[in-house]
Each structure stands twice: as structure tokens, then as C-alpha cells.
Enzyme design. Sequence first.
Site, short mmCIF file in Angstrom:
data_model
loop_
_atom_site.label_atom_id
_atom_site.label_comp_id
_atom_site.label_asym_id
_atom_site.label_seq_id
_atom_site.Cartn_x
_atom_site.Cartn_y
_atom_site.Cartn_z
CD GLU C 75 -1.87 -2.22 1.24
OE1 GLU C 75 -0.73 -2.58 1.64
OE2 GLU C 75 -2.84 -3.10 1.23
CG HIS C 144 -9.96 -7.35 7.55
ND1 HIS C 144 -9.03 -7.74 8.61
CD2 HIS C 144 -9.43 -7.48 6.47
CE1 HIS C 144 -7.87 -8.31 7.77
NE2 HIS C 144 -8.17 -8.15 6.44
#
Lengths: 379, 327, 339
Positions: C75, C144
Site C-alpha cells: 500500500e 477489517h
Amino acid sequence: MSEAVGVVGVVMPKWGLSMTEGEIVEWLVAEGDTVIVGDELAEVETDKITGEVEATDAGVVRRIVAEAGSRHRVKALLVVLADPAVDDATIDQFIVDFPEPPEVEESDAAASAYETMAVGDLQIRYSVLGEGPAVILLHGFGGDLDNWLFTMGPLAEHHTVVAIDLPGHGQSSLAIPDPSADGLARVAWAVLDGLEINDVDVVGHSMGGAVAARMAAQQPDRVRSVTGLAPAGLGPEINQDYIDGYVAAQSRREMKPVAAVLFADPSAVTRAMVEDLLRYKRLDGVPALLGGLSDVWFVDGAQAEQAQVADELAALTKPTLIIWGAQDRVIPASHAESVKAFAEVHVLDGAGHLVQMEQAGEVNRLLVAHVGSGAATTP
Amino acid sequence: MADNPFPLDREGLLQAYRTMRTIRGFEDRLHLNFAKGEIPGFVHLYAGEEASAVGIMMHLRTADRIASTHRGHGHCIAKGVAPHEMMKEIYGREGGSCAGKGGSMHIADLDVGMMGANGILGAGAPLACGAGLAAKHRGDGDIAISFIGDGASNQGTFLESLNLAAVWNLPTIFVVENNGYAESTSRDYGVAVDSYIDRAAGFGLPGISVDGTDFFAVYEAAGEIIDRARNGGGPSLMECEMVRFYGHFEGDAQTYRADNEVADLRASRDCIALFRGRVEGAEVVAAAEFDAIDAGVDALIDDAVASALAAPEPDVSALMTDVYVSY
Amino acid sequence: MTTVVGTRLITYREAINEALDQEMTRDPSVIVMGEDIVGGAGAPGEDDAWGGVLGVTKGLYGKHGDRLMDTPLSESAYIGAAIGAAASGMRPVAELMFIDFLGVCLDQIFNQAAKFRYMFGGKAETPVVIRAMVGAGLRAAAQHSQMLTPIVTHIPGLKVVCPSNAYDTKGLLIASIRDNDPVIFCEHKALYEEQADVPEASYVVPLGEANVVREGSDCSIVTYGMMVGRSLEAAALLEQEGISCEIVDLRTLSPLDLETVTESVENTGRLVCVDEANPRCSIAADVSAQVSRDAFGSLRAGIAMVTAPHTPVPFSPSLEDAYIPSVDAIAGAVRAVTS
């Protein structure tokens, strides 16, 4: 239906094509009050709009069946009017015998109400309601067929009512290949042809009024009568600030004051109404489309030459009805003067430019009386 | 019995097989039960990769620490986390390794040196550096291992950790479990170097690459680098080139794999079958002994599932507890 | 060929796909990147194997080819690359798969993209959209499931959007792509299957405009994302008790349409802020403080906040269900401020 003489049940009306139920906000009359036709009985709220249920008959308010704050389906019994001589037992029986309103799923109601038809390269959305002699309703600049939500139901009781979204409007294709009155009138005729409707009464609001007149000019043999509600084309004045503001508005803050110009009572502009307007305005290309349309119909702050309909209407000699709201701030009601010689003219107090919404009851009565008053000249 | 040519004695061989077989049984059962809808959330199964976890972990002491990935069940079992507690955790029940509050991706057991599976790929590498640093301070030869997938081997956190471990000469070993796929994206697409040995060299630490489906290759290579770390020789990077039999997560249709890919891999690169074949073939352990282990494992897994299903859901008061050590 | 304007029921997820498709068609400088947004890169099986981990970008590869780019799992590198491309004339839409992964690329977002225009004296434009899944409800556990909207809302230079329905989603994503500032576009993963009537044509919903989704007179509920639906459910219950709720869906968290909120509070006199984020420094806390500052005289009761607790998101379903603000909790808060 009850056989009792002199007893009338007033039911939840159907406003617009997707309405399935409404809520009584408050009663404007009490049991024992005497009412005449057109008196406001109750304020009713739906998802889309708040309006008044009017008395359809004269009589005394004998029993309020639907409590304030309650929700009822379209055609549910709300209140019973009767002559004072009718006894309570008859009223009770009337209520017991009154048929239950049909269940309609909201999504079914909406889905079956709107259809589309291909006209050349365009998809035109329309709806058809009722049976009987055909009437076509044409909305105005920036509007759509839901502008007729108070009109369609009452008119459809004895007529086939056709309402369309003009090209570039509502959910018709976002293009206006021919933005002139002629071009728009041809699209309307194409829809009627597609529905195999030959003879029609034409009704138009604002710009749609000029289009309706042009329909009659194009095919006079197929037109029984003409009705214009605050129509364009009867004079030069136009509130260009309103038009420009409408074309430019992209936020709620910008749109709300613009929408308020359409009404005598600005509180008629609800959040739902502004949201519906914005959802249309925010489609890609709509502001440019409407700007282009405005450039054709309104030039240098005045109505363009091509929309001069008064002379055309005079020559057509069709039964002509013109209705205006006295507080119209978009096109002045004084334009009605130009047709007084040959048309039936009504200027209604308590209504702005969207006269068919603010004085729905009176407009509907005038309209119902008018359509079917003439006859097409072809068999 | 024949002479034992293997680097483990019979007991060791049986233990290796039992541990690998336990992982396989555990994951296969989760695969089935997940498809039945019994298991909340997501699971990422380690089936096919057992030789890596077990071949490495058999060199470790309890005090050695590991940081795992999202695909952590194999590492947990190999490190000594109790399968019953793991199963309860995966089912979200009381008595789970994390009291039902972590789930499959966050199973940990610090008592046996398992610093946790991790839902953030690459996040374990820095954690393993910290564990190595602590071990270095203690001076008793403990080590730390960071397990990481081929996908996460591109994470900045991992690359930064390689550098840090080399700079500080930490007893931290990085194991890249290269199963060929980062979710659906192939290793070949996502990793620029052809060999992880090159990547290790690029960061200044030794690298080694082994066939991760060959238990003994893993075991021997791991032994070397773990010894080196224990003795102050610093970090290494080890690649286990391996295969995963199931999808990235349960529910992955794996349409990115070739048509018969998984079937072919099961037929030719099943690390457990290969292990068993070699050991039986060398007549060091009889088939019946392996069969008995199979039966024992099946019973263990049955029992773990049953106890998980019987365990209660955590009391709602558990929502608010253990955010801090003290409030 | 003229644009078809009909509306039809599509899902929140399909609305995102359609917005990306239409903007990529309209503007060649729009590129889309992220992990597995196509799927199967370099692998022997199908192309477009996933179309995103939850299938949101499925089918775009067939229409737009290499303008969709699968990324390695890194990322900080690829979000940073999207930001650099935006500063060099492109309009990238980069997917941060779960906002919980913000940590591994936060520097690129908050120190670089957010600050270029200010630090370079107004001479830079960074038209990047970072799409990220937010929210709990899928049992995806602590790492998450977070609602990290407060963190990105806090940073000057970032815009933050969080739609509650498919209609707003398509219009806001199109508006975000056309916006010349960096936008964090938060998609609630538990809303992906929710349907709404959405025009086939392209349209915008402007950033920075809240929407009153329900009018009422007794109490204002200000919220966003998945909590809009729960607030509507609570309002229906409360209606039967004679309490009329007005619900403001913020839609954009930064810039915040505070005016619509204060207008609502001036009408109702009561405010409940509902926020799926954790309570400290939440959107609820922020809105409450600003209303207190700007509309104190209109308040007839203290402001209530209904948020998740100050904990990570638990895994076990019964605990996760207790974590997410419930319809009952929302209704209870309204009753408390209206009693």
C-alpha cells in the site's frame, strides 16, 4: 357501493402515479359542519407532497372515519357526508358496507404506471390512465409528467389521460433534437400515434401550453379542444431570472428559492420536491440542455417570436380554456387578456405558476367541464 | 526396521508426521464446516503448506517466538497452540485462544511463543524484529521467526524489517512462504526479483531457497540458519517454495488458477504424502503406524469441533474487557 | 445515440462499478488501481478472476483494459504512486482494500497528498480518489471492520465521503473523481447489496451537502453510512410512540454541511448523533461540539451520542452485534432527550 340515498363517502385520492397511501395530517372540518363542493376537508401527506382533500358533494360532515395521524390506502373511506335528515344507523351501515380499498404494492404501482416508447432516436416516458375520450397533458420548461399528479386521477374517471415527459425532461432521453414548439409537438403526436389514439383534447402548462397549441395547429382535425394553464406564447414577458436560476441551480440551497417562485405559497416547496428537482438537474448534460432550450424559447429576457400563439389559437376556432394563477410570478396572468375574445378564461386566486397544483380542485373541475365540449371534425 | 537415513529419529519422524497430519486434518475439517455455514467471518487455510511450518518449528524451543500471517493455523499448531482452543476461537466461543474476540486471523498464544496470526500483511516482520531484540538482550540463544507470504514480501514493513534485522544483527529469521499467489495475483507478477536469495542479498543478509513441499529439505535448511542465529550469526531469509490447496480464503472460487492446477498439485506435491512415501519406502516407519496416527488425528479433530460447538458464546460483558491491562 | 435516463434498482456495489465505468469512458486520464481489482495478474487462470475482493470492479477490465492495474501487495508504494500520478496530471482512483490498512500508507495520504497544495503555495493539484471499505457487520474482526472516518476527517487537505445508499454512492463517486482534491471515498461493506433506484445516466451528488432523508419535528438524528438505515428504523418505531424524528444523512464528512444540521436542530431543538466509529474524537463528538457552539440557544436538551464502544471490533457474532449501535440504542437515546 352503498345504495343509501344522500350519503357520500369521501375517499383517499390518488395523487400521481405511484401513490399507494397517504396520512391524514389534520382535519379542517368537524362533525356537524356543513360543506359545499370544493371545500377543503383534510390535509393529507404522501411521500411526495402534501395536499388537501376536497368535498366532492355538498352536505353535512356526519362521521370522520379516518383519525388524524392515521395512514390509509388510496380509495379508503375517510369521511361520510350526508343530508342532516339521514339517521345515524344508516351512516353506520354505510361505513360497514363500504368496500375495502385494494392493496397495491408501491413498487408495482410505480412500475405499471410509467412506460417508454421509442420516438425516432429518443426514448419518451409516458403514462396512460383511465378510459374514455383521450386527453394529453404536456408539462412545461424543466418539468415532468408528475407535475400532473393532482390532475390525472380525477380526469381519468371519464377519460383516457396521456401524460408524457418531453425530450430532455423527466426520464425521457436527455436530448432535444428539435427544441422548437413544432419539434416538441411532433414528438407528442408520435406518442399518440404509437398508442393508436386519433382524436385528443390537448392540455399544456407553461411552455407545454404553447406546444399544445402547436399540436392543434399541426393536426387540427384530430384536436377537439385546447387548454392552456399559464401557457407560454401569449405575451412577451417571462421571468428570465427564474429560468436562469432554474438552469443554474445545482445545490439545495440554490434550488429551494427558485422552486419557491413557482408557488403563491412558498411553503408548498417541500424537501422532497427540491430533492426530486435536484435529481433531475444533476444528471449529466441537463443544465446544458435546459440552457439550450431556454435560448430557443426566451431571447433577451422575453418570450421568443416563435411562441406567439394567441393568433394561432384564434384562427383554429377550437374550444379554448385558459386558466391562470393570479399570483403567477413566472408568466404574468395579464397575458390571458390576449385571448379573452374567444377563449374561456379563469384567473384563480391563491395560485402561482403551477396553478394545477395550488388550485387543483378548481382546475380539475374546469378541465373536466371543458374536455369533451368540442368534437373533432374527422369521423 | 531398516537403518534410518533421515535427520530425525523415529520418534521425531512420527512427531513430524503427526503434527503435519494434524494441521491437514484441522484445515480440511474447517474447509468442510465453513462450507456448511458454521463458521463466522473468514478463514485462510494452510493445507498443502505443512512441511514449512513443521520443518521449521521442530527446531524451536517454547521460548522462541514466531509472528505469523493471516494463514496462521499451521504455524499455531506447529508451535504448540492447542487445537481445541484454536477451534473454539475460530467458532467464536468461550474458551478460545483469544476468548472468541480475535477469530481465525488473530489467534495467538504467547505462552508457547506464538505472537499471533495477523490480518495486516507484513505487520509481523517488525514484531519479530522486536522479539529478536529481546532475545538478544536476554542472551540465552532464543530466536524469532517472521513468517510471511510471497505477496506480503513486497510490503514496506517487511523490507524495512530485513534491513533493520541486518543492521542490528538480530536473531530474527524471515521465512517467505511462497505458495505462488498473493490472493489472486501470481508471485511472478508481483515480485520483481526472480529469486528471494537476490532480495536477501539486496538487503545484506544471507538467503536460501528450498522446496517447501520437501519436509527434509526444509528441516535441514532451517536447522542451519536457526543455529547460526542462536549463535550470534544474525538474520537470514529463507524461501519455502510451496503450494496451497485451497483458495486465498474459504469461498474463493480460484478462477485465477489453471483448470487442473490444484488436482495436479495434490497428486504430485502433497508434502505429507511425499514425506510418508519416503519414510515408509525407507522402511523406517510402517504404514500401520502412520494409519494409527491418522485415526488419532481424526478423533482429535472430531473432538475439537464437538467441544467448539458445545462451548457457549462469550458473555456480552466480554465486549468491554481487556482493552487495557489496567483501567 | 442518446442517453437513456431510466432509473432501475441496482446495488450499492453496482453503483460503484457504474460510476467508475462511466468516468473512465468519459475521461481518459482516469485510471483505477488496487490489489486484485482485476484479479489473476500473472496467474494461469482467468483474467478478471476477482474484479476486487468483493467483486466491485468486476467487468471493468474487459471494457477499459490496462487502465485498470492490479498492484503488488504494498500500500505505501502504490497509494504513493497514485498520489504522484495525480500531481502529474492524471486522475487515479486507488483502492485501499480495507480502511483498516490505512496504517501502512498513512504517511503518503496525510503528509503528502493532503499537504501538497498548501505547502507549495497553491501551485499543486492532487486529484486522487482513494476508495476504501469501512464498517463492521461481516464478522471480519478487529482489523477489517473499523470505521476510521474520524482519522481522515481530522486531516486538513483531505475530503471524506461516506454514502449510505446506491443512489448517493454513484453520484458521490462521480463527483469525487471530478473533484481536484484528494478524496477518501468510504464504502460501507455491509451495504454492498443494498438496492436503490439509480439513473442509468451519469450524474453528480455534490460533496459537502447533507441530505435530510426524513423530516420530523421532535428530534434531529445526524448520522451517516450504515447508521442511516438503522436510524430510519428507530424513527419508525418512535413515530408510533408519538415522537417525530428528522434524520440528516451527512453523506460528506469533510467538508461538513453543518448548516443543514443546525437548521434541523433549530427546528427540533434536540440532537442525537449516531456514529459507527469509536467514541473518542468521533464524527458524533465533532458534530455535537459544533452544534453546541453554533445552535446552543435552540437546544432544549443535552446532545446525545450513540456510538460504538471504546473497544476494537470483536469477532464473535454476538459480541460484534453488541458493538454496532443498534436500533434500540438509537431509539433509547431519542427517548432520553425528548422525555
